[in-house]
Structures are given as C-alpha cells and as structure tokens.
Motif scaffolding. Structure first.
Motif, PDB file in Angstrom:
ATOM      1  N   ARG A  67       7.387-132.756 -60.543  1.00  0.00           N
ATOM      2  CA  ARG A  67       6.186-132.994 -59.739  1.00  0.00           C
ATOM      3  C   ARG A  67       5.577-134.361 -60.054  1.00  0.00           C
ATOM      4  O   ARG A  67       5.094-135.065 -59.164  1.00  0.00           O
ATOM      5  N   TRP A  68       5.624-134.727 -61.328  1.00  0.00           N
ATOM      6  CA  TRP A  68       4.991-135.983 -61.754  1.00  0.00           C
ATOM      7  C   TRP A  68       5.744-137.204 -61.230  1.00  0.00           C
ATOM      8  O   TRP A  68       5.139-138.184 -60.776  1.00  0.00           O
ATOM      9  N   VAL A  69       7.075-137.161 -61.262  1.00  0.00           N
ATOM     10  CA  VAL A  69       7.859-138.339 -60.885  1.00  0.00           C
ATOM     11  C   VAL A  69       7.744-138.625 -59.401  1.00  0.00           C
ATOM     12  O   VAL A  69       7.865-139.783 -58.965  1.00  0.00           O
ATOM     13  N   ASP A  70       7.519-137.614 -58.571  1.00  0.00           N
ATOM     14  CA  ASP A  70       7.332-137.867 -57.143  1.00  0.00           C
ATOM     15  C   ASP A  70       6.063-138.669 -56.896  1.00  0.00           C
ATOM     16  O   ASP A  70       6.002-139.486 -55.968  1.00  0.00           O
ATOM     17  N   ARG A  71       5.037-138.436 -57.700  1.00  0.00           N
ATOM     18  CA  ARG A  71       3.775-139.154 -57.510  1.00  0.00           C
ATOM     19  C   ARG A  71       3.828-140.566 -58.102  1.00  0.00           C
ATOM     20  O   ARG A  71       3.257-141.490 -57.564  1.00  0.00           O
ATOM     21  N   ARG A  72       4.504-140.694 -59.235  1.00  0.00           N
ATOM     22  CA  ARG A  72       4.484-141.962 -59.953  1.00  0.00           C
ATOM     23  C   ARG A  72       5.602-142.911 -59.533  1.00  0.00           C
ATOM     24  O   ARG A  72       5.487-144.117 -59.657  1.00  0.00           O
ATOM     25  N   GLY A  73       6.749-142.358 -59.099  1.00  0.00           N
ATOM     26  CA  GLY A  73       7.884-143.192 -58.741  1.00  0.00           C
ATOM     27  C   GLY A  73       8.578-143.760 -59.977  1.00  0.00           C
ATOM     28  O   GLY A  73       8.439-143.250 -61.083  1.00  0.00           O
ATOM     29  N   ARG A  74       9.325-144.865 -59.762  1.00  0.00           N
ATOM     30  CA  ARG A  74      10.068-145.547 -60.826  1.00  0.00           C
ATOM     31  C   ARG A  74      10.900-144.583 -61.666  1.00  0.00           C
ATOM     32  O   ARG A  74      10.788-144.536 -62.884  1.00  0.00           O
ATOM     33  N   PRO A  75      11.745-143.778 -61.045  1.00  0.00           N
ATOM     34  CA  PRO A  75      12.460-142.729 -61.774  1.00  0.00           C
ATOM     35  C   PRO A  75      13.459-143.221 -62.800  1.00  0.00           C
ATOM     36  O   PRO A  75      13.692-142.538 -63.795  1.00  0.00           O
ATOM     37  N   LEU A  76      14.084-144.402 -62.583  1.00  0.00           N
ATOM     38  CA  LEU A  76      15.011-144.885 -63.606  1.00  0.00           C
ATOM     39  C   LEU A  76      14.281-145.202 -64.899  1.00  0.00           C
ATOM     40  O   LEU A  76      14.804-144.958 -65.994  1.00  0.00           O
ATOM     41  N   VAL A  77      13.086-145.759 -64.799  1.00  0.00           N
ATOM     42  CA  VAL A  77      12.288-146.005 -65.997  1.00  0.00           C
ATOM     43  C   VAL A  77      11.902-144.688 -66.651  1.00  0.00           C
ATOM     44  O   VAL A  77      11.983-144.529 -67.878  1.00  0.00           O
ATOM     45  N   VAL A  78      11.485-143.715 -65.827  1.00  0.00           N
ATOM     46  CA  VAL A  78      11.139-142.394 -66.367  1.00  0.00           C
ATOM     47  C   VAL A  78      12.343-141.776 -67.068  1.00  0.00           C
ATOM     48  O   VAL A  78      12.229-141.259 -68.189  1.00  0.00           O
ATOM     49  N   TYR A  79      13.494-141.877 -66.414  1.00  0.00           N
ATOM     50  CA  TYR A  79      14.705-141.306 -67.018  1.00  0.00           C
ATOM     51  C   TYR A  79      15.023-141.978 -68.353  1.00  0.00           C
ATOM     52  O   TYR A  79      15.341-141.303 -69.353  1.00  0.00           O
ATOM     53  N   GLY A  80      14.944-143.287 -68.400  1.00  0.00           N
ATOM     54  CA  GLY A  80      15.226-143.991 -69.649  1.00  0.00           C
ATOM     55  C   GLY A  80      14.276-143.595 -70.762  1.00  0.00           C
ATOM     56  O   GLY A  80      14.684-143.384 -71.909  1.00  0.00           O
ATOM     57  N   LEU A  81      12.987-143.490 -70.433  1.00  0.00           N
ATOM     58  CA  LEU A  81      12.010-143.091 -71.455  1.00  0.00           C
ATOM     59  C   LEU A  81      12.235-141.654 -71.911  1.00  0.00           C
ATOM     60  O   LEU A  81      12.034-141.335 -73.098  1.00  0.00           O
ATOM     61  N   LEU A  82      12.631-140.776 -70.986  1.00  0.00           N
ATOM     62  CA  LEU A  82      12.932-139.401 -71.375  1.00  0.00           C
ATOM     63  C   LEU A  82      14.082-139.358 -72.391  1.00  0.00           C
ATOM     64  O   LEU A  82      14.020-138.645 -73.396  1.00  0.00           O
ATOM     65  N   GLU A  83      15.145-140.117 -72.117  1.00  0.00           N
ATOM     66  CA  GLU A  83      16.294-140.124 -73.030  1.00  0.00           C
ATOM     67  C   GLU A  83      15.908-140.684 -74.399  1.00  0.00           C
ATOM     68  O   GLU A  83      16.333-140.174 -75.433  1.00  0.00           O
ATOM     69  N   ILE A  84      15.101-141.731 -74.425  1.00  0.00           N
ATOM     70  CA  ILE A  84      14.651-142.285 -75.698  1.00  0.00           C
ATOM     71  C   ILE A  84      13.795-141.263 -76.443  1.00  0.00           C
ATOM     72  O   ILE A  84      13.919-141.081 -77.665  1.00  0.00           O
ATOM     73  N   GLY A  85      12.926-140.570 -75.700  1.00  0.00           N
ATOM     74  CA  GLY A  85      12.104-139.531 -76.335  1.00  0.00           C
ATOM     75  C   GLY A  85      12.944-138.419 -76.925  1.00  0.00           C
ATOM     76  O   GLY A  85      12.659-137.927 -78.031  1.00  0.00           O
ATOM     77  N   ILE A  86      14.000-138.003 -76.217  1.00  0.00           N
ATOM     78  CA  ILE A  86      14.898-136.963 -76.747  1.00  0.00           C
ATOM     79  C   ILE A  86      15.522-137.427 -78.054  1.00  0.00           C
ATOM     80  O   ILE A  86      15.549-136.684 -79.041  1.00  0.00           O
ATOM     81  N   GLY A  87      16.023-138.674 -78.068  1.00  0.00           N
ATOM     82  CA  GLY A  87      16.672-139.175 -79.276  1.00  0.00           C
ATOM     83  C   GLY A  87      15.723-139.269 -80.453  1.00  0.00           C
ATOM     84  O   GLY A  87      16.061-138.886 -81.577  1.00  0.00           O
TER      85      GLY A  87
END
Length: 855
Positions: A67-87
């Motif tokens: 729900r959040w990414v549809d409002r904010r956009g920039r999904p590749l940045v979101v995806y990259g930050l998610l992966e860094i957060g997981i690590g």
C-alpha cells in the motif's frame, strides 16, 4: 498502444536480483529455523511457531509495504532499501537469539506456565525477533510489482514471472544451505554470507536506480504519469473476473491447502527416503521448484493464449486438487521404487545417488500438483484485476492473503489434522479444499445463470468419490524403513515379492501418526528369545521407519544404560531418562533405591506404544516415583532447575535431523549444568553406520565437556555407552557388588546373564586416559560436534550404508585396557581376587586386551 517504457531493459537485471533475494530468504529460513529449534528444542510446536511467524511477517510486510509503495513510488529505491534492511537485521539476529533464553527461562522459573501458555510465550518472542526481517522480505514483491507496472506490457506476466523467479531462487537457496553452506561453513558463517548477499542486492538495486535517474528517467520509468499512460496494457477485470475480496479469500484457502500438503507429504516421504537433514532439504527443494516453474509457465501461457478472467484460477485449483489426490495412489509404491533405484544405481557405494533418488521421489510426488499450485499466483492476479496504478497494493493484498492461509495450513496440519485424521486423510482433505475452492468460485461466477449450482455440487461429488476411492496403504510396508533396512540386494524383486519380504511374518500391535513421528509397534510371528529364565516374543518399536527399541536384540543396551551409571554413582537419588521408547531403561532404573525418576519423551504416542512392552519393561509409568513429561529433552534441561544425580540420554540415531541436536557439545554443556555434585551423565552412541572419524568426533565432543569418561560396550560391534562426570569416579568393586545383589537389580541383570559386579564392569572398554589417547590421535584433532557446525548431522548420513562396525571396533580395541586400572578397594587381596573375576568376564566377552590388563 504505447510502447514499453524505458525501464523495460532493466527487467532482466531486476529479475536476477530477485532470484538472489529468493535464495537468501530460504538460506535464512533454514538457518533461523535451525537456530530457533536449538533454542526452543526439537519439538514440532517450536518448528511450527517459527514457520507461522515467518509467514506472518511476510504477509504483514507485503500488505503494508504494498500500500505504501503505490503512494510513494520509486519502487527500485524501496526495493534496494528493503534488501539492505534485511541484511543489516540478519547480522543482528544471532545476538537476539542468544538473549532469548534468558527471557523465557526467567518466565518459566517465575510463573511455571502451563504448556500451551508457555508455547504462546515462545511464539511471541519468536514473532518479535522475526517480524522485522520477514516483513521487509514480504515487501519486496509488491515493490517490484510497482516497478513491473512500468517495465512490462503485461502486468500478470511480469509479476507472475518475478514470483516464479524468486521461488526458483528459493529452491536454489534451499539446496545451497542444506548441501553447501551449513555443512561446509557452519551456522554463523552461513548467516553472515546471506547477509552480505542481501547488502549487495540492495546496493545493486540502488545503483541501477541512480544510473537511470542520471540519464534523465525519473527513477527508471516509475513516475505515475508513465504508469497511467499505457492504458492498453492495464489489467482490468474482464466480464468474468471475480471481485477482489472473493479471489483473495480463495487464494488464502489454497495457501492453507498448499502448506497442509507440504507438511503431510514431508512426513510421508520421510518414511521412504529417511529423516536426515539432506532428505528434508530435498523435499523442500522439490516443493519450491514446482511452485516456481508453475508460476513462470502459467504466466507465460496466460499471455500467449489470452487466458482471462476467472477461468485460470478455477481450472488450476481443480487441477491442483486432482493431482494432490493422485499422490495417494502412488505412496505405497514408493518403498519398492526406492529399493529398485537404490540397487540399480549403486547408491550403497555413492551417497550422491541416494540424494538423486530422494530428489526423484520427492519430485514424482510433489512436482505435478505444485506446478498447478504455483500457477495460482498469476491466475489470482488476473482474477483480482490488479491495476497498474495500484500494482503494489493489489499484489501485497494477494500475497498477504496467501501467507495468512499458509500459516493456518502449516499449524492445522501438524497439530490437528495429522494427529486426528492421519497422513492420508490430511492429504485428502487438502485436495478436497482445492476442489471446493474451484467449485465455489465457479458457482459465484455463474451466480446469474441457471446452472450456478453445478460447480459446488461437482466439488462435493468429487470430494465424496475421492474419500471412497482413496486406497488404504500397507502401514507396515510404509513403516518398514526401506531407506535403512535390508536395502541392498543382488536380485531384483517384484513389487509383490518386495512387499512380502518386508511385511510377512509380522503382526502390527500399535500404530499412530503422532505429533512429530509415525510410531509403530510390531511383533515377529514365531520369533522368541530368552531373557533370563523367560522366553519372550520379538516385539520392536519403530519411529519414522527406524527401529528404536525391541524386546530382544536391544535389551542389553536398554537395561545396562540404566544400571551402569546407577551402580557407579555412590548414592543416586534423582534420575532423569531422556527418551521413553520401550520404557525398559526407565523400568531398570526403578529397580534401584531411588527417590524420583523423570522421563522426557518428545512424541506423545510413545507413551501408549510403550505399554506393548509391559511384559519386559516392569511397567515404569505405573510407579509413583515416575513423572513423564512430553517435551524435547533439550528444552526440558534448558528450562528446568532441578539437579539430577544421574541423567541417561538414549535418543534415536545422531544422523537424524532434530535428534542430532542431542549429540552436540552445546547440549552436553546444558546437561552438565543440571547435574548435582558428583553427578553422572550417560550417552548412548552407535558403532554402525558411523565412520571411525565421526565416532571419534562424538567421543572427543563428549570428553570436551566431561573430563572423566568411561566407555562401555553393551552389544559388541553395535552400541556404546559413554559415562561422563566432572569428577573422578571411584569404582569400588565391593560397593558395586553389594548393590548388584539387591533383589530387584540382580533379577533384572540376570536377564542378561549377569550375576555380579564383574559381569557389569566387564563391559567397560576405555577409561579417561585411554579415551584421551584415542581422540587425540584420531583424524582431524580438535574437531568437535557443535550447534554451529552440526558436523554429525551433516556428515553421519553419508555413512549410513557403509559397513563400519569392524573399523570402529578396531579403533576402540587399539586403546582398550578395560576398567581394571581404575578400580579402588581398601583390601588389596579382595581387589586382586576381583580383578581375576573381571578378567574371566572379559575373556567370556572376547575382550582380549582388557582381559590381559585385568590379570
């Protein structure tokens, strides 16, 4: 129609990153599961708690971040930050795991909560620790779905393909963790490697997004205006599409059925290919590869053949149910097929062939239905009518619904359906659930037509036919342990000949598909043996195809496991036995003048099964001194406070996953803390199917915790008993003999032909000095079996079909001097006389070096 966006060339790069992300996710799941089982204990409830919390995190993350990414956009940045957060969070998790026992141990000591209340506490702790990384994992697919809305013409193909690629990555990660990282580098290094890969994935995604932004493209074509401009490529509900809520609910039910099938199939396949860590890795891999391939193939087919509306989901759900039902028709043929392939491929000399057979059989069972199950994801996207402007929200909602169903399915199968209905009916129920979903959706889609009732009626009719047509299997054949017993043969056998060889001459006395094991007790017809003055029938206990106790061959080990430590301890009062099995060891312990006996057993069905041995075990559960606890032995020792004079650990074989956790240095340290001053810990160890190097590793591991270790051989070339203490043991022959002569003890030992202390002590092969010399000179000096490296769990299964008895006997005999050097007595003449009797007993048992040392 507008052309694809400029982000389209990025799609293969992103797909590769998502493949690697799927691999790390399953590496984490395997590693975290292992970590938490070590902390919580090898119980099915602990495992189910881990899986449920894992799926809950995925569902929560996919829903909220979608729900959040549809409002904010920039999904590749979101995806990259998610992966860094997981690590980053993965690097912190081992330290959080180390702190968890302090929390729940304090709660256990203070509140003494009931079993289920304590289980809820464990769940809450597990949930809190795993919530953040799993929620981040759950958000990756909705984020990339938002990216895919701009990168691909066909949203269903793009997202379905990404889901499939991610699942195939999970397949790769399962094999990498189970066959490479964990056995090669250990638990800690495996987690660090996975975390490093996540950081690299995140950095790669951010780098791609940054490079495209510098080229003037607003975050790789992710601007909302571009997304909305490609009207022709948008996915809109067709005339036959169902409402989003209905399709999401249906997808949740299919997720429930899928996980229930995985649990049941895994339990069934373990009876055929064995319960080793490799076997479970192969089963999980087969399940995942089917899901991944199914999603990719169906996504492509839906675009190629323009398969629209509700029809794909209904068709695939019906196909999944039908194919799941067909697995019931083939289960009973698997043991014979395993036997044929094992001998045809020469698997007895090549462990790699046993892995190949396990993968083949797992694929035969799981691959056809999981192809349909995997295809349900793109079909759900089509039926849901996910629009490009709300791609993240729609995908997140569907993913969350499926994950919620998976939580219910994994828990219900393990703790409700299998214990209550059995394995076959659990498969049948899950198959029918797929058909019910298909029939229900068909009825809803046709609700305005005269024949709307046809779909539900057809589902009910097929469910009834499946119940009637489901063939019962030969329970003895399925529990015969084809992966272990009488497997090698020079002559091919037909299915009928193999079944006759495996089942004729046996009578089933007890059978239960329990909480964590399939338990059977059987009697060999017309087979009797002598125990003392009595002739007794040959009865044996089987758990997951492995014989763990018997009334004849195993009796020396079962009896002496109790008597040896209780005779060596100067004054045993409180005793703990880990593993009830036939109850014989517990019954032998009660022959002594002890105050209390705690027995810990992980499988509830064993309690009832043990009564089939009441004719030899002395009915220990009826003794008021006995207290039986259904729990994992490791958890029991970790949480309790009571100190024991003697702890007897007699689990199943150390090559079996879960059981292997009771043979590590970490477990022995936990046990040592629960011993009273001068306490003794006793551990059973096998000599068969165990290389001399691995046996030496186990002996060295035990000695690293208990400096004073005495090795007894209860059954030549078969079983060892390790007796360890933190203090030297004063072996006074006169004291031991007086206690042997106690009426109950003498009667019990008399069944083995033992009438004196010399008869007991003559089973002693090595003392502390001799054992020290053996382990110091054995290969790989310094190597220990720990929770981190799990050496025995990963390497002992490779010895399963090797003839190792003679080599292990030779290794022990090279250092054996017996117990004569460790005897103490106030009267030198009495000691000399006893040594002569001991030498005679050693001669009777065929232990020449020990005989010579005693004279």
């Amino acid at each position: 129609m507008n052309p694809p966006s400029k982000s389209a060339p990025l799609f293969p790069i992103v797909a590769f990153l998502f493949f690697a992300s799927g691999a790390t996710a399953l590496v984490y799941e395997v590693a975290w599961l292992r970590s938490l089982v070590l902390i919580f204990g090898s119980t099915a409830f602990a495992v189910s708690t881990v899986l449920s919390s894992f799926m809950a995190g995925l569902a929560l993350g996919s829903y909220t971040i979608g729900r959040w990414v549809d409002r904010r956009g920039r999904p590749l940045v979101v995806y990259g930050l998610l992966e860094i957060g997981i690590g980053l969070f993965a690097l912190a998790i081992p330290y959080l795991f180390q702190a968890m026992p302090l929390l729940y141990r304090g709660a256990w000591a203070t509140l003494q909560p009931p079993a289920y209340a304590f289980a809820l506490l464990r769940f809450a702790l597990c949930f809190v620790v795993l919530l953040v990384p799993t929620a981040l994992m759950g958000g990756t697919l909705p984020a990339l779905a938002r990216f895919t809305a701009a990168a691909r013409r066909n949203l269903v193909v793009g997202v379905g393909g990404l889901y499939g690629v991610n699942t195939l990555g999970a397949y790769f990660g399962t094999l990498l963790a189970g066959f490479g990282l964990l056995p090669g580098f250990g638990l800690g290094t495996t987690l660090r490697v996975a975390a490093a890969v996540n950081l690299l994935i995140g950095a790669g995604a951010l780098l791609v997004a940054w490079a495209r932004r510098r080229e003037g493209e607003a975050q790789a074509g992710l601007a909302l205006e571009e997304v909305l401009s490609d009207e022709a490529a948008a996915v809109a509900p067709g005339d036959g599409a169902l409402s989003g809520g209905i399709i999401a609910g249906a997808f949740a039910l299919t997720g429930c059925a899928a996980l229930a099938l995985e649990v049941a199939w895994t339990r069934i396949l373990a009876l055929v290919i064995g319960p080793s860590v490799y076997a479970f890795s192969l089963m999980l891999a087969a399940f995942l590869v089917g899901l991944g391939l199914g999603s990719v193939i169906v996504a492509w087919a839906m675009a190629r053949f323009r398969w629209k509306g509700w029809a794909p989901f209904v068709t695939l759900s019906a196909a999944a149910g039908a194919l799941a039902f067909l697995t019931l028709l083939g289960f009973q043929r698997l043991p014979h097929l395993y036997f044929q392939l094992f001998n045809r491929w020469g698997a007895g000399n090549d462990p790699g062939m046993t892995f190949a057979i396990g993968m083949l059989l797992s694929g035969l069972v799981m691959l056809p239905p999981t192809l349909a199950m995997g295809g349900l994801f793109p079909a759900a996207l089509e039926g849901f009518g996910v629009s490009r402007e709300q791609a993240g929200r729609g995908v997140g909602l569907l993913y969350a619904a499926n994950g919620g169903g998976a939580i219910a399915g994994s828990f219900a199968a393990g703790f409700i359906f299998i214990p209550a209905l059995g394995l076959q009916r659990t498969v049948l129920l899950a198959a029918w659930l797929y058909l019910a979903v298909a029939g229900g959706l068909a009825g809803v889609a046709l609700r305005r037509r005269p024949r709307a009732w046809l779909g539900p009626a057809l589902a009910l009719g097929l469910g009834f036919l499946m119940y009637v047509a489901a063939p019962p299997w030969n329970r003895f054949l399925m529990s015969s342990g084809v992966y272990h017993y009488d497997i090698e043969s020079d002559e091919p056998l037909s299915a009928a000949e193999f079944s006759a060889r495996s089942t004729e001459g046996y009578e089933e006395l007890f059978y239960r598909e329990g909480l964590v094991s399939t338990v059977m007790v059987a009697r060999e017809r017309d087979v009797y043996g002598w125990l003392g003055a009595d002739s007794v029938p040959g009865v044996f206990l089987v758990t997951n195809g492995k014989v763990d106790a018997s009334s004849l061959f195993d009796m020396p080990t079962q009896i002496l496991s109790a008597h040896i430590p209780l005779l060596l301890h100067p004054d045993p009062r409180n005793v703990l036995v880990i593993g009830l099995a036939s109850g014989t060891t517990a019954g032998s312990a009660l022959r002594h003048d002890i105050e209390s006996l705690d027995v810990v057993e992980i499988e509830p069905a064993i309690e009832q099964a043990s009564h089939a041995f009441d004719f030899v075990n002395g009915r220990p559960l009826d003794d008021p001194r006995t207290h039986l606890t259904i729990a994992d032995g490791r958890t029991f020792l970790l949480l309790g406070q009571e100190r024991y004079d003697v702890i007897i650990s007699e689990p199943s074989n150390p090559w079996m996953t879960g059981v292997s956790n009771l043979f590590t240095r970490d477990f022995f340290l936990i046990a040592r803390r629960r011993l009273a001053a001068g306490g003794i810990f006793t551990q059973w160890v096998q000599m068969y199917g165990m290389s001399p190097q691995n046996l030496a590793v186990l002996l060295r591991t035990f000695r690293s915790v208990f400096p004073y270790v005495y090795v007894f051989n209860t059954i030549p070339y078969t079983d060892l008993i390790l007796v360890g203490s933190s203090e030297p043991l004063a072996i006074d022959p006169d004291r031991v003999d007086r206690r042997v002569q106690a009426p109950g003890v003498l009667e019990d030992l008399g069944r083995l032909g033992i009438e004196s202390a010399a008869g007991v002590l003559a089973h002693g092969r090595l003392g502390p000095a001799e054992l020290g010399a053996l382990v110091d000179r054995a290969p790989r000096p310094g190597l220990l079996n720990t929770d981190d490296n799990a050496w025995i769990e990963f390497w002992a299964p490779l010895d399963l079909y090797r003839q190792t008895r003679e080599a292990n006997e030779a290794q022990i005999a090279a250092y054996a001097r017996g117990l004569a050097p460790y005897l103490t007595a106030a009267d030198p003449e009495a000691l000399a006389e006893f040594r002569a009797r001991l030498a005679a007993e050693y001669e009777r048992l065929g232990f020449r070096a020990e005989e010579a040392a005693a004279r």
